[in-house]
Structures are given as structure tokens and as C-alpha cells.
Design an enzyme around this catalytic site. Structure first.
Site, PDB file in Angstrom:
ATOM      1  N   SER B 200     -32.526  32.312  58.404  1.00 22.14           N
ATOM      2  CA  SER B 200     -31.822  31.304  57.599  1.00 22.14           C
ATOM      3  C   SER B 200     -32.442  29.954  57.897  1.00 22.14           C
ATOM      4  O   SER B 200     -32.642  29.612  59.072  1.00 22.14           O
ATOM      5  CB  SER B 200     -30.335  31.231  57.987  1.00 22.14           C
ATOM      6  OG  SER B 200     -29.534  32.029  57.156  1.00 22.14           O
ATOM      7  N   HIS B 202     -31.030  27.011  57.503  1.00 19.39           N
ATOM      8  CA  HIS B 202     -30.102  25.999  58.020  1.00 19.39           C
ATOM      9  C   HIS B 202     -29.783  26.164  59.498  1.00 19.39           C
ATOM     10  O   HIS B 202     -29.069  25.348  60.076  1.00 19.39           O
ATOM     11  CB  HIS B 202     -28.814  25.968  57.196  1.00 19.39           C
ATOM     12  CG  HIS B 202     -27.925  27.161  57.389  1.00 19.39           C
ATOM     13  ND1 HIS B 202     -28.111  28.342  56.725  1.00 19.39           N
ATOM     14  CD2 HIS B 202     -26.848  27.346  58.175  1.00 19.39           C
ATOM     15  CE1 HIS B 202     -27.172  29.199  57.090  1.00 19.39           C
ATOM     16  NE2 HIS B 202     -26.397  28.620  57.979  1.00 19.39           N
ATOM     17  N   CYS B 325      -7.984  31.769  64.416  1.00 20.44           N
ATOM     18  CA  CYS B 325      -6.554  31.462  64.434  1.00 20.44           C
ATOM     19  C   CYS B 325      -6.064  30.861  63.134  1.00 20.44           C
ATOM     20  O   CYS B 325      -4.974  30.329  63.067  1.00 20.44           O
ATOM     21  CB  CYS B 325      -6.260  30.506  65.581  1.00 20.44           C
ATOM     22  SG  CYS B 325      -7.333  29.083  65.544  1.00 20.44           S
TER      23      CYS B 325
END
Lengths: 131, 384
Positions: B200, B202, B325
Site C-alpha cells: 500500500s 499510504h 470498543c
């Protein structure tokens, strides 16, 4: 994650946080666990049927900590029986709590009820209650 | 001012990369479709091929072995689904690790729905997938092994060379998700005996939305395309090639190749200073192998604290939580659970990931913020 200003305020500067110190009988109510997503401990000192002092300790998300802070602020100075009358839906609305987090407030509600139950066990009859 | 310590999620675009991309977007000579046969198309194609060679050079490949994708997620999908389907006649069994990126695990789930069998290997408590464990999982009908070189949560580095050797001996293809490894670890696809490798841009100071898949011309030659449409990228990945994006990735790859050793030499002491600072507190545990990890990632579990509150207490820092979460039903990090961390420690984890722009002053401040935040939340917590 962003939280409403009221939650930010109570998370950053929680009211009534920490153990309850000083003389006199301290009532305790506890509920939840890390496995349940929140663990709340409420301590209170009842004076003449009213909540003289109240403090909380909490393991939980910012919503939980803010809810404990706000709820204990409201309960301080009020009648002891109010410990058992927390309205989670109303508190959730005030905080802007997402529906999926309502369980956190139920844990706070249980801790407050357990605190009141702790007081009940020490009283032959509740103050203000008819024989 | 936020201190950015989330380079494992995305790195800032290097100025040289941005300049090259701006040029590609504004230069009248580079606006044609690089697949076009006219002179303007040839001009754009020339730059696309230059970028392909730069990406290939980063991993010791030939330019013709690089296929452009939208990022490592698409590369992982193309590698696993494309290679498994093309080899379905030889066998329908794949081996991966349970600690892999979601894009690999989800591709495996999809293959299982299509009738393939997948073995998901556990890690040891240090996050290592031992080559012997991989060897033991191979079956006569295994066609592909997929493992990441550097774990995206813990930074643990796998022994790809040893796994490459055993896969080659058994005639099994090896796919490596190298998204976190590029620019941090040495990658030589020939020496490592890797057949397919995902990248990738990025993660290595390039733009988001562009990636590449290395497909060995010697051992794989081709995979079955996942997308259908035009014949771009030798029919393996149809769709108009985004000239400015691939030019950006090419420059990022060239910079990564040239700066890798220097970057890591600077980052390791910073990462160690961060660990020394945060581990002054009791109940702070390093997740993953203490030595076999990439230079940029430090993952710690913090006892006695809820993960979301910890992350919020550290909001001066741009870091990631090990805690999933966001939803009531979310589970703590599966990668940390594989290491044997309890649910409480797995949800109370923080991933710091450092980069080229990280300074010693920022690390010192990060330690201060961490220590203050942890101590405050621990004071708030009831006795265990």
C-alpha cells in the site's frame, strides 16, 4: 471518538471521584465488572435520611465516568431513597448516550441500588418510613 | 497540537510525492489515458511504467511483475482469491495465520464459502508463526500460504525467508502482505522466495487509494482477476490506471528504498525511549516479541484501565487502541488474544507507531501524556 460537551466536562473533571474518607459509616454499592464493560463502586454517607456525601469509582468508558459524575452530583444532598430511583433513560438523554451504551447506565443503577440496600440492612426501618 | 503516532495506519504524504502528483495532475502532457495508443497516451504510460519500475525495485522484482491496485486490501483479495481459484484444480486448501489483516481473513472466509478449506494458524505468545508450524499445516492439496511480514498491530516480524524455503520445497505458493514492512524491513522477493506480495502506498509516505500486487512471473505467471471489465494490467486488474496515484507511489517507493536504513536507525532509539518511558509505570506490558519487531510499532497493554477511556485520556496523541470498543458487541483485539492476553489486557492496549516526522521531543511528551493519563484513570478505578 468525539463526545458531547457535558460528557467531556465530566470525564475531564469528574465530580465526587475517589474513595469516601472521614468518620462515620460508609455505605457501599458495587456492580459490573470489566467483562461486562463497566465496574462501578458507589460510596455514600447518609445523614438524617439524606445523602450527606457520595463518591464513585469507575472502570469504564468516558460515558460511564461522566454518568457516575453527573448522577452523584444530582444525588448529593437529596433523600436517601433517591439512590434507588435513578432513571437510566433520562440520564442517557441528558448525556446524549448512544443506545448501545445504555447497559453502562444499568450498571450504575445497580451500584446505586446496592448502596441503598447496604443502608437498608443497617436500618431497622428506613427514615421517614411508617412503622 | 496533536502528536501523530499512528504511522501504521497512514503515513503523511512526502512532499516530493505530493509534488510529483501535482505535476501529474497539472502537466498537459500527462492527462491522457495511459492505455491510449496515441502520443499523449504514450507519455502518460511512460510515467506509469517508470513508477512500476520504482515499486519493483523496492522489492527486488521486475517491473512486469507489478500490478496496480487500490491498496493492500485489494492486493490481498486478488492474491488469495485469484490464486486459489486458478489453482482449484490442484487443490483447495490454504494456510494463513489468525493474526493476519482483516482483508486476508475475510478473503479466506469468502473462499471457504466457495468450498475451499482454510487453516488459520495460531501465533506463539510472542506473536511468531513458527515455520515448523506452517510446515505441519501443509497438506497435499495446499496451494497457497498467506502470511504478513510485519504484523500491523504488534509490529512482530515473521521469518518469511524460512517459510518461503519450505513453501518452495513443497510446491506451495507464498503470498506475503508487506504493507507494514515496506520501507522498514528489507524485502527481496527472490531471496525470500515469495510468489505474491501486497503493498500500500499510504503506509510508506505515498497517497491513499493506490497499492500494488507483485505476481512472480516465474512461479505464478497469472492469477484469476477478481474484477471484470477492461484489459488493463494484463487483464488482471481492469480499470483506468490512475496516473497521478501510481506516480506518487513510484516516488514513495524510491524514497522508501533509499531511506529505509536511515529511517529505521533513527526510529529504533525513539521507539525504545518510548517503551522505557511508558514502562516506568507498573502494569504496562509489551505486546509481541521484544526483538523481532519492526522499527516503527510499539504496542502495550495497560492493566486496570478501560481502553476507550485510555484512548480518550491520550487524545493529545494520535494513536490507535487495541480495543475494538466502538460497539457494545465489539471484541478485544484478536491478535492480542492470540498472544495470550486476557480480555481486559487486550482491550486496554495502545499502538504507538512512529514515522519519519516523529521527534524525540514528541516522544518525551507522549510519555508524559501517557503516564499522566494512566495514573489519573487508575485513581478513578475501583479496587480490582
Amino acid at each position: 471518538m468525539r463526545y458531547p460537551p457535558l460528557v467531556e466536562q465530566h470525564f475531564e473533571r469528574p465530580c465526587n471521584a475517589g474513595p469516601l474518607a472521614g468518620p462515620g459509616q460508609v455505605l457501599r454499592g458495587e456492580a459490573g465488572s470489566p467483562a461486562e464493560g463497566a465496574h462501578v463502586l458507589i460510596e455514600a454517607r447518609i445523614e438524617a435520611g439524606r445523602v450527606g456525601e457520595i463518591a464513585f469509582r469507575a472502570w469504564g468508558c468516558p460515558w460511564t465516568i461522566a454518568a457516575c459524575s453527573l448522577a452523584t452530583t444530582r444525588l448529593r444532598g437529596g433523600e436517601a431513597a433517591a439512590l434507588g430511583r435513578l432513571d437510566p433513560a433520562a440520564l442517557a438523554g441528558e448525556l446524549g448516550l448512544p443506545a448501545e451504551r445504555l447497559g453502562r447506565l444499568l450498571i450504575l443503577q445497580d451500584a446505586l441500588r446496592n448502596c441503598l440496600a447496604d443502608w437498608d440492612t443497617t436500618q431497622p426501618t428506613r427514615v421517614g418510613q411508617a412503622d | 497540537m496533536t502528536i501523530y503516532l499512528d504511522h501504521a495506519a497512514a503515513t503523511p504524504v512526502d512532499r516530493a510525492v505530493a509534488a510529483a502528483m501535482c505535476e501529474a495532475l497539472t502537466d498537459p502532457q500527462l492527462q491522457a489515458n495511459p492505455a491510449a495508443t496515441h502520443a499523449a497516451g504514450e507519455a502518460a504510460r511512460g510515467r506509469v511504467e517508470q513508477a512500476r519500475a520504482e515499486v519493483a525495485a523496492l522489492i527486488g522484482a521486475a517491473a512486469g511483475e507489478i500490478v496496480w491496485t487500490s491498496g493492500a486490501t485489494e492486493s490481498n483479495n486478488l492474491a488469495l482469491i485469484g490464486a486459489a481459484r486458478l489453482r482449484a484444480g490442484r487443490g483447495r486448501h490454504l494456510v494463513t495465520a489468525a493474526s493476519e489483516h482483516a482483508s486476508v481473513l475475510a478473503a479466506c472466509d469468502e473462499l471457504e464459502r466457495q468450498g475451499f478449506a482454510v487453516t488459520r494458524l495460531p501465533t506463539d505468545p510472542m506473536g511468531i508463526v513458527e515455520p515448523a508450524v506452517v510446515a505441519a499445516a501443509l497438506r497435499p492439496d495446499t496451494t497457497l500460504v498467506s502470511l504478513m511480514q510485519v504484523n500491523n498491530e504488534t509490529g512482530v516480524v515473521q521469518d518469511i525467508a524460512a517459510i518461503g524455503t519450505l513453501c518452495r520445497e513443497r510446491g506451495v505458493l507464498l503470498h506475503v502482505d508487506a504493507a507494514q514492512a515496506a520501507g522498514r524491513e528489507a524485502i527481496d522477493v527472490r531471496a525470500l522466495q515469495v510468489d505474491l506480495l501486497s503493498l500500500s502506498a499510504h503506509k510508506m509516505y505515498g497517497p491513499k487509494g493506490i497499492g500494488a500486487l507483485f505476481i512472480s512471473r516465474e512461479t505464478v505467471r497469472r492469477v484469476e482477476p477478481v474484477l471484470v471489465g477492461g484489459g488493463q494490467e494484463r487483464g488482471l486488474r481492469p480499470g483506468t490506471v490512475a496516473t497521478h496515484q501510481v506516480i506518487g507511489m513510484g516516488v514513495a517507493a524510491r524514497l522508501a528504498a533509499g531511506r529505509r536504513v536511515e529511517d529505521c536507525a533513527r526510529l529504533v532509539p525513539l521507539r525504545e525511549a518510548l517503551w522505557a518511558g511508558v514502562s516506568r509505570l507498573p502494569g504496562v506490558f509489551l505486546n509481541g516479541h521484544p526483538q523481532r519487531r519492526a522499527c516503527h510499532i510499539l504496542n502495550v497493554s495497560v492493566a486496570g484501565i478501560e481502553g476507550e477511556s485510555l484512548l480518550h485520556a491520550l487524545r493529545e496523541l494520535a494513536v490507535s487502541s487495541g480495543a475494538a470498543c466502538a460497539a457494545e458487541s465489539a471484541e478485544p483485539s484478536a491478535v492480542l488474544r492470540l498472544l495470550g492476553r486476557s480480555p481486559e489486557l487486550a482491550q486496554g492496549a495502545i499502538r504507538f507507531s512512529l514515522g519519519r516526522v516523529t521527534t524525540a521531543v514528541e516522544v518525551a511528551r507522549a510519555v508524559e501524556v501517557f503516564v499522566t493519563g494512566v495514573e489519573r484513570l487508575r485513581r478513578l478505578a475501583p479496587p480490582a
